[in-house]
Design a protein around this motif. Structure first.
Motif, mmCIF file in Angstrom:
data_model
loop_
_atom_site.group_PDB
_atom_site.id
_atom_site.type_symbol
_atom_site.label_atom_id
_atom_site.label_comp_id
_atom_site.label_asym_id
_atom_site.label_seq_id
_atom_site.Cartn_x
_atom_site.Cartn_y
_atom_site.Cartn_z
ATOM 1 N N TRP A 338 0.834 -1.211 0.000
ATOM 2 C CA TRP A 338 0.000 0.000 0.000
ATOM 3 C C TRP A 338 0.870 1.264 0.000
ATOM 4 O O TRP A 338 0.582 2.218 -0.712
ATOM 5 N N CYS A 342 0.777 3.913 -3.062
ATOM 6 C CA CYS A 342 0.406 5.317 -2.860
ATOM 7 C C CYS A 342 1.535 6.258 -3.281
ATOM 8 O O CYS A 342 1.289 7.301 -3.909
ATOM 9 N N ASN A 343 2.771 5.892 -2.941
ATOM 10 C CA ASN A 343 3.910 6.727 -3.342
ATOM 11 C C ASN A 343 3.996 6.845 -4.854
ATOM 12 O O ASN A 343 4.271 7.921 -5.393
ATOM 13 N N THR A 345 1.524 6.214 -7.102
ATOM 14 C CA THR A 345 0.305 6.694 -7.752
ATOM 15 C C THR A 345 -0.038 8.137 -7.363
ATOM 16 O O THR A 345 -0.421 8.949 -8.213
ATOM 17 N N PHE A 346 0.134 8.464 -6.070
ATOM 18 C CA PHE A 346 -0.293 9.776 -5.570
ATOM 19 C C PHE A 346 0.874 10.642 -5.104
ATOM 20 O O PHE A 346 0.658 11.761 -4.635
ATOM 21 N N ASN A 349 1.698 9.297 0.896
ATOM 22 C CA ASN A 349 1.236 8.080 1.585
ATOM 23 C C ASN A 349 -0.273 8.006 1.689
ATOM 24 O O ASN A 349 -0.813 7.094 2.317
ATOM 25 N N ASP A 350 -0.963 8.973 1.095
ATOM 26 C CA ASP A 350 -2.415 9.060 1.241
ATOM 27 C C ASP A 350 -3.114 8.748 -0.075
ATOM 28 O O ASP A 350 -2.641 9.103 -1.156
ATOM 29 N N CYS A 351 -4.268 8.102 0.047
ATOM 30 C CA CYS A 351 -5.131 7.812 -1.102
ATOM 31 C C CYS A 351 -6.440 8.566 -0.914
ATOM 32 O O CYS A 351 -7.012 8.545 0.186
ATOM 33 N N GLU A 356 -10.269 4.729 -2.525
ATOM 34 C CA GLU A 356 -9.616 3.733 -1.680
ATOM 35 C C GLU A 356 -10.107 2.314 -1.950
ATOM 36 O O GLU A 356 -9.311 1.376 -2.059
ATOM 37 N N LYS A 385 -8.274 11.749 -10.804
ATOM 38 C CA LYS A 385 -8.552 11.267 -9.442
ATOM 39 C C LYS A 385 -10.008 11.484 -9.037
ATOM 40 O O LYS A 385 -10.471 10.932 -8.045
#
Length: 926
Positions: A338, A342-343, A345-346, A349-351, A356, A385
């Protein structure tokens, strides 16, 4: 795929020509010509298929080769269908009479014409082969190698230059690897890192190789990428160049003119007194390692070789000595996956909350594979997004993204390296797994039977097809293409599976080649010449079944509408006369359609968990049948015609019944003469309630697994006499009739050196002496044995040297079980269930030193924890269920300062189970 199809056909043609060939008549020369031409182009096929970006001319040629191979197989199978049915002496038994039969002249003429046409096509294809080989051969080989090396370098270069701060989950494996490299052994040591493509082997080793402590420890450093295109001379010259670059000196000019032996001596002389570290990245064969090993001196300088590979045997070959170490790369944990996702894709560390749920579903498909997570993250990073539907499209169109239409093509290239490296027979076996739904647990025994039935398993003198098929399975596991999902305590493979990306690759390959098609409620049509059909949640709607004539297997996995006898009759009437595998597990059939008994080529028939009640006499027509599964049906008796099936190797019986009777093990009556089925290797669920049947079992000398039910007390001695002859037995289950005693204590008893699993269900007066002599036994289950306390059960069984699992169900009527010093040296799992008089369990020091799991269930008189449980220092899990209220209360409310708590505080997992709404619920206390 053309190579595997041609290889498969060549084996079939060889078998055909090696037998008595009277039946072939004038077709013999055509068959010989086709075989010879296909053999001549086989090596070129492998080379062309492995190339990236093969031009359209060669692609069309590959397609023609594949199609002519398929058509040849179809014509020959049709030939045997027409001319070899119904003859008790087998394929060739009455060749002369058939050949001269007037009614067959028209059919023979038609097949002869088809073979002449195929021969002409093969001739044209072979001519183009010679032209292409002349046109592309030498040049293309060089271009192919160069192009493949560029692909490898592109992928590996990115792995080599990733900053450590960008990596996830690498700290612990890097530290372990560095510690193995820097240990104080003075001899040359090899550290192998093994795992499937995309796990990050190269990245991990590069970070360890660049570690400051590692750099400081060694005088000479070199990194060699070996790859599939292993060229010894090029690798050694590369090694010399790196060694001289490091000391900032030019390579001596005489090196250029040295032969391989001189180059090897040159490297050995250079490294002889140096402490060196050499990385061999991406090694594909033991031969490559053996060749390189010869240039590496071992002069007690504490030098190290670090090797990466996808193949387990290659990893273990250099580590056979005590100094070798194998590090098996594991997928990232859910948490690590995860974070990386997240790193990538975004860039954080947050989605976003709206994404989600779908993001976690997409991530699940990556199964912890770093390359897949980075690649899919790169695709999703470009998506809006705010538009959840775009992400849903990626999730549902996963296969399309993974088979070359999007940015995930990089993953395909990595996995294709492993696929292209397979020999042709393993390619067919692997591709056949594409019939299974995503995340489906594949039964190993079942898939081996299917591989054998479909002819994927090449015959070898002196080795059974089952053993060869298992070697194929282990080789695919060894190459990190199949994953082991579960293994039985006896050591036998139970369930296997595929990584989602491997599955996407082989599904894509299968569809490209018309090898396999999946029919669903959304897609109910298939290519005209598809070979294998999988039905997933199919809706029973009317349609034409006009394109079934080439089908070799049909496997059904679920139905929105129950698959009925009527639907199956219509389906089989559509013409799949060449069918070899018919898997109807779970279909709502009340009878077997008569069309099934016209399938002359049928070798595998699975009717498990159907409503079938009767096996008709027509079963005797299926003389090529090798496997029948009737488990969970209403069949209670087999017809005498079953004895015609002389090729049968697997017979699984056992119907539904009233399992409230604790003695019930539901089997099936067999006709007298079951001993005629001499090819049987697996026989499950046969009722042995007569001496005649028990004696017949002794004639089945190829049996490896046997389960008999309803044995009478007086049949015990006869059974032991039969078992004496079953020297290949690996697994044995014996169940008595109702509440009778199993009389298995006689002076004549079997000594099975291969027996690994034994289950005895029924009263025992004592533990049979022959049981305590089974040196290879790994799993033992005693059920309803009701042994008395004075029979020293634990003492007699505790001497079994290789036992890893012991289950006692209603098997002991004493108050105390005592595990003494030295008992059960290798036992890992112990289950004590429904021992209704048991009050105390005592474990002495040095007893069960390997025990990891202990389960206590429904022993209502036990009120104390097992005494001496603190002596089980390797115990990982202690479970209680249906125990006395006093014991459950004590376990639930242990005071941390109490003596009881101290005795179990070393156990990582202590749990209490309850049966609620048809399932077990576990409360974990520690």
């Amino acid at each position: 795929m053309a190579e595997s199809v041609v290889g498969f056909l060549i084996n079939q043609l060889s078998t055909l020509l090696s037998q008595e060939i009277t039946l072939l008549g004038g077709l013999k020369s055509d068959v010989q010509f086709i075989k010879a031409e296909l053999e001549s182009m086989k090596a070129f096929l492998r080379e062309v298929e492995a190339k990236e970006g093969t031009d359209s001319q060669l692609q069309e040629w590959l397609k023609q080769v594949r199609e002519v191979a398929y058509d040849t197989e179809d014509v020959l199978d049709d030939f045997t269908f027409r001319f070899a049915r119904g003859y008790m002496d087998g394929f060739y038994g009455k060749a002369g009479k058939i050949y001269n039969s007037i009614k067959n002249l028209k059919a023979r003429h038609q097949i002869s014409s088809e073979m002449k046409e195929i021969k002409a096509r093969v001739g044209e294809i072979s001519e183009r082969h010679r032209r292409y080989q002349s046109q592309y051969g030498t040049q293309e080989r060089g271009l192919s190698s160069s192009r493949q090396m560029n692909v490898d370098f592109d992928i590996r270069a990115q792995s080599l230059f990733v900053e450590e701060a960008q990596l996830v989950g690498i700290a612990k494996p890097k530290a372990e690897l560095v510690s193995k490299i820097l240990d104080d052994h003075s001899q040359l040591k090899v550290v192998s890192v093994v795992g499937m493509g995309g796990l990050g082997k190269t990245t991990l080793v590069k970070k360890a190789y660049d570690d400051a402590a590692v750099k400081k420890q060694f005088q000479s450093h070199a990194w060699i990428t070996v790859s599939q295109n292993f060229q010894f001379r090029g690798i050694i010259k590369n090694l010399i160049q790196q060694l001289y670059n490091e000391i900032r000196q030019p390579v001596p000019p005489e090196v250029e003119s040295m032969d391989d032996i001189m180059l090897s001596e040159f490297v050995r002389d250079f490294l002889r007194d140096r402490r060196y570290i050499l990385v061999l990245d991406d090694v594909w064969s033991i031969d490559a390692w053996e060749a390189i090993k010869c240039v590496l001196p071992d002069c007690n300088t504490a030098s190290r070789v670090v090797l990466t590979t996808r193949i387990a045997d290659v990893a273990s070959a250099p580590c056979l000595g005590s100094l070798g170490f194998i590090y098996k790369m594991e997928p990232l944990s859910d948490k690590e996956s995860w974070i990386l996702f997240c790193n990538r894709t975004f860039q954080s560390n947050d989605c976003p909350p709206n994404l989600e749920e779908v993001a976690k579903k997409i991530l699940k498909k990556c199964e912890g594979l770093p390359l897949a997570i980075v690649a899919i993250g790169g695709v999703l990073a470009l998506k809006d997004k705010e538009k959840t539907d775009e992400w849903e499209m990626i999730l549902h169109g996963f296969g399309g993204e993974a088979d070359g239409s999007g940015k995930l093509d990089r993953i395909k290239r990595v996995l294709l390296l492993s696929y292209n490296d397979l020999p042709h027979y393993l390619k067919s076996c692997l591709l056949y797994l594409s019939i299974y739904p995503e995340d489906y647990p594949i039964d190993v025994d079942d898939i081996l039977l299917k591989w054998i039935a479909l002819g994927f398993v090449e015959e070898k003198e002196g080795i059974t097809s089952t053993d060869i098929a298992m070697s194929y399975m282990k080789e695919l596991i060894n190459r990190s293409l199949i994953q082991v999902k579960s293994t039985l305590a006896s050591g036998r493979l139970d369930k296997c599976g595929l990584h989602d990306f491997v599955r996407e690759l082989i599904v894509s390959k299968s569809k490209e080649q018309d090898f396999m098609t999946v029919a669903t409620k959304y897609y109910t049509r298939w290519p005209e010449k598809v070979r294998h059909l999988a039905i997933h949640n199919f809706t029973d709607n009317p349609q034409e079944f006009s394109s079934l004539k080439c089908l070799r297997s049909v496997v059904i996995f679920g139905y929105e509408d129950p698959l009925t006898t009527t639907f199956l009759s219509k389906f089989l009437s559509g013409g799949p006369k060449l069918l070899k595998v018919l898997d109807l597990d779970g279909a709502e059939l009340d009878s077997i359609p008569k069309q099934v008994f016209k399938l002359f080529h049928l070798k595998y028939l699975n009717l498990a968990r159907t409503g079938v009640k009767i096996i008709p006499k027509s079963i005797g027509k299926l003389q090529n049948l090798e496997a029948i599964n009737l488990v969970g049906t209403n069949v209670t008796e087999l017809p005498v015609e079953i004895l015609n099936l002389r090729k049968l190797r697997s017979l699984h019986l056992g119907g539904v019944g009233d399992y409230s009777n604790e003695y019930a093990v539901w089997g099936c009556k067999s006709p007298d003469g079951i001993g005629k089925l001499v090819c049987l290797e697996d026989l499950f669920g046969i009722e042995a309630d007569s001496d005649k049947i028990v004696r017949e079992i002794g004639k089945l000398t190829q049996l490896r697994r046997l389960a008999i039910t309803k044995l009478r007390r007086e049949g015990g001695k006869e059974l032991l006499s039969s078992l004496l002859r079953l020297t290949n037995l690996r697994e044995l289950t014996i169940s008595c009739i109702e509440d009778e005693t199993l009389d298995l204590q006689h002076s004549v008893f079997p000594k099975h050196e291969f027996l690994t699993r034994l289950k005895l269900k029924g009263r025992l007066e004592r533990v049979p002496q022959w049981v305590t002599s089974l040196q290879s036994l790994r799993t033992l289950q005693l059920d309803n044995s009701r042994l008395r306390e004075d029979e020293n059960v634990i003492g007699s069984l505790g001497r079994l040297p290789n036992l890893v699992s012991l289950s006692l169900y209603r098997a002991y009527e004493g108050e105390t079980l005592c595990f003494k010093v030295g008992a059960f040296p290798k036992l890992q799992r112990l289950e004590l269930v429904q021992l209704t008089r048991l009050k105390w369990v005592r474990v002495e020091e040095e007893s069960m030193p390997s025990l990891r799991i202990m389960r206590l269930g429904d022993c209502k008189l036990m009120q104390e924890l097992p005494s001496g449980i603190q002596n089980l220092t390797r115990l990982e899990s202690l479970g209680f269920y249906e125990m006395s209220d006093e014991l459950v209360h004590k376990v639930r409310n242990l005071d941390k300062q109490s003596e009881d708590y101290q005795t179990i505080s070393h156990i990582p997992q202590v749990s209490i189970g309850r049966w609620i709404d048809g399932r077990w619920e576990w409360t974990f206390l520690l």
